[in-house]
Write an enzyme that holds these catalytic residues in place. Structure first.
Site, PDB file in Angstrom:
ATOM      1  N   ARG A 116       1.043  -0.981  -0.075  1.00 23.12           N
ATOM      2  CA  ARG A 116       0.033  -0.018  -0.200  1.00 23.12           C
ATOM      3  C   ARG A 116       1.628   1.395  -0.010  1.00 23.12           C
ATOM      4  O   ARG A 116       2.259   1.438   0.767  1.00 23.12           O
ATOM      5  CB  ARG A 116      -1.053  -0.259   0.885  1.00 23.12           C
ATOM      6  CG  ARG A 116      -2.352  -0.901   1.000  1.00 23.12           C
ATOM      7  CD  ARG A 116      -2.879  -0.408   0.385  1.00 23.12           C
ATOM      8  NE  ARG A 116      -4.506  -1.322   0.108  1.00 23.12           N
ATOM      9  CZ  ARG A 116      -4.124  -2.378  -1.042  1.00 23.12           C
ATOM     10  NH1 ARG A 116      -3.145  -2.623  -1.779  1.00 23.12           N
ATOM     11  NH2 ARG A 116      -5.320  -3.025  -0.501  1.00 23.12           N
TER      12      ARG A 116
ATOM     13  N   ALA B 255      -0.699  -4.994  -9.369  1.00 20.38           N
ATOM     14  CA  ALA B 255      -0.282  -6.394  -8.808  1.00 20.38           C
ATOM     15  C   ALA B 255      -0.951  -7.403  -8.802  1.00 20.38           C
ATOM     16  O   ALA B 255      -0.371  -8.622  -9.500  1.00 20.38           O
ATOM     17  CB  ALA B 255       0.541  -6.323  -7.915  1.00 20.38           C
TER      18      ALA B 255
ATOM     19  N   HIS C  87      -1.080   0.550 -10.282  1.00 18.52           N
ATOM     20  CA  HIS C  87      -1.734  -0.547  -9.029  1.00 18.52           C
ATOM     21  C   HIS C  87      -2.310  -1.756  -9.415  1.00 18.52           C
ATOM     22  O   HIS C  87      -3.103  -1.949  -9.934  1.00 18.52           O
ATOM     23  CB  HIS C  87      -3.234   0.326  -7.837  1.00 18.52           C
ATOM     24  CG  HIS C  87      -3.174  -0.658  -6.374  1.00 18.52           C
ATOM     25  ND1 HIS C  87      -3.879  -0.014  -5.628  1.00 18.52           N
ATOM     26  CD2 HIS C  87      -2.932  -1.710  -6.631  1.00 18.52           C
ATOM     27  CE1 HIS C  87      -3.566  -0.492  -4.440  1.00 18.52           C
ATOM     28  NE2 HIS C  87      -4.268  -1.923  -4.982  1.00 18.52           N
TER      29      HIS C  87
ATOM     30  N   GLU D 244      -3.581   8.140  -4.400  1.00 14.57           N
ATOM     31  CA  GLU D 244      -3.876   7.414  -5.542  1.00 14.57           C
ATOM     32  C   GLU D 244      -5.348   7.810  -6.420  1.00 14.57           C
ATOM     33  O   GLU D 244      -6.154   8.604  -5.289  1.00 14.57           O
ATOM     34  CB  GLU D 244      -3.534   5.912  -5.663  1.00 14.57           C
ATOM     35  CG  GLU D 244      -2.218   5.387  -5.407  1.00 14.57           C
ATOM     36  CD  GLU D 244      -2.248   3.739  -4.766  1.00 14.57           C
ATOM     37  OE1 GLU D 244      -3.822   3.454  -5.580  1.00 14.57           O
ATOM     38  OE2 GLU D 244      -1.848   2.804  -4.963  1.00 14.57           O
TER      39      GLU D 244
HETATM   40  C1  DGY Z   1      -5.245  -5.544  -2.905  1.00  7.32           C
HETATM   41  O1  DGY Z   1      -5.981  -7.170  -3.534  1.00  7.32           O
HETATM   42  O2  DGY Z   1      -5.629  -4.956  -1.661  1.00  7.32           O
HETATM   43  C2  DGY Z   1      -5.080  -4.823  -3.995  1.00  7.32           C
HETATM   44  O3  DGY Z   1      -3.897  -3.844  -3.669  1.00  7.32           O
HETATM   45  C3  DGY Z   1      -6.079  -4.626  -5.042  1.00  7.32           C
HETATM   46  O4  DGY Z   1      -5.649  -5.414  -6.169  1.00  7.32           O
END
Ligand code: DGY
Length: 325
Positions: free
Chosen positions: A238, A287, A285, A267
């Site tokens: 985060r 991932a 963002h 963000e």
């Molecule tokens: C999560 O699952 O916390 C991710 O950051 C969102 O894709």
């Protein structure tokens, strides 16, 4: 009449269809982030909501939406939701743990490799027709193999990252609020150290801690100055875990060699100075953004929502004490 629910952003059609079997669904097919005012307006009369990390569900929203019984977040992290406020008001909160661990770990590696080996910068160079042929000194990066990988937070995702490091013959150190069992350390070949030792020993530092009050600015100037000048910081957890202004200073001052970031403090804003830095790889963002994983996450959120509104305990209830049974 079917209970009404809101899906705050665009999600997969098949998941919307599943939710529609149970509830009257209002969606937001424009897929733009709803302002807090619009969110409150759209939540009127809704007993449930499927939310993304872009929506903030706080005391103010909850106080205007008394019908709400469940907030089903399509993410493992739920720092966008004031869980205590939800619990006080009897609102269930759910998340999507587990299904994105491998995908997020894969992407952490993509970021790490791209930053170390200057993949994005070299791609831009070639596309802008600057490449005039092979050169011995072109785009020198840093080796990844046989280096020291420091993992902050050896939970589900951190462990997946560690497993992949074995293929690169890396030495692994980790730090966490709670030490993992000896058997896990042995299986992963990971040595437990304190945070500052990890920072000074590692060539790559990757962050996998949740965002909680204790981890806000977990990496700030004091931490960055402990890192090697050749080290690279990776953050796919985060944004507020890293003090972005301090990071800019550290990158500009050569305290560290580079950063691979998937997340940001505010963000979708990104610290402007980062934008011009060649030693920073900046991703929006993404991932967990594979077809398979995002579908699994959306399905899981829908199942949590349906369970919560049909008298069953949602499988991924975050605030267990909201239910007295
Ligand atoms: C999560 O699952 O916390 C991710 O950051 C969102 O894709």
């Amino acid at each position: 009449m079917k209970p009404k629910v809101l899906i705050t952003r665009k999600i997969f059609d098949e998941v919307v269809a599943f939710v529609r079997e149970h509830f009257a669904v209002e969606g937001n097919q424009t897929d733009t982030r709803l302002s807090p005012e619009m969110l409150i307006k759209r939540l009127q009369g809704k007993t449930g909501a499927i939310t993304l990390v872009t929506e903030r569900i706080d005391e103010d929203v909850l106080s205007h939406c008394p019908a709400l019984k469940i907030v089903s977040n399509v993410a493992v992290g739920y720092d966008n939701i004031d869980v205590d406020a939800c619990t006080r008001r009897g609102v269930m909160v759910t998340n999507t743990p587990g299904v994105l661990d491998d995908t997020t770990a894969d992407f952490t590696w993509a970021l790490l490799l791209a930053t170390a080996r200057r993949v994005v910068e070299a791609d831009h160079y070639l596309r802008s027709s600057k490449w005039k042929g092979w050169g011995l000194m072109q785009f020198l990066g840093y080796d990844v193999h046989h280096k020291v990988l420091g993992i902050c937070g050896l939970g589900r995702i951190g462990q997946r990252v560690a497993r992949r490091a074995k293929g690169f013959d890396m030495e692994i150190v980790y730090t966490d609020a709670i030490r993992v069992p000896r058997s896990t350390e042995e299986e992963l070949g990971a040595r437990f150290v304190d945070k500052m030792t990890l920072l000074s020993e590692s060539d790559f530092v990757t962050l996998h801690v949740p965002l909680i009050p204790e981890t806000r600015h977990y990496i700030s100037m004091a931490e960055l100055t402990r890192m090697k000048s050749t080290a690279i910081l990776i953050n796919a957890s985060r944004g507020p875990v890293v003090d972005e202004k301090a990071l800019v200073q550290a990158l500009q001052g050569g305290n560290i060699a580079g950063a691979g970031l998937d997340v940001y403090e505010r963000e979708p804003e990104v610290e402007p100075a980062l934008m011009g830095m060649k030693n920073a790889v900046l991703m929006p963002h993404i991932a967990s953004a594979s077809h398979e994983t995002r579908l699994r996450m959306a399905k899981m959120a829908a199942e949590n929502l349906v369970a919560g509104l049909t008298g069953r305990r949602p499988p991924n209830l975050v605030n267990n004490k909201v239910l007295s049974w």
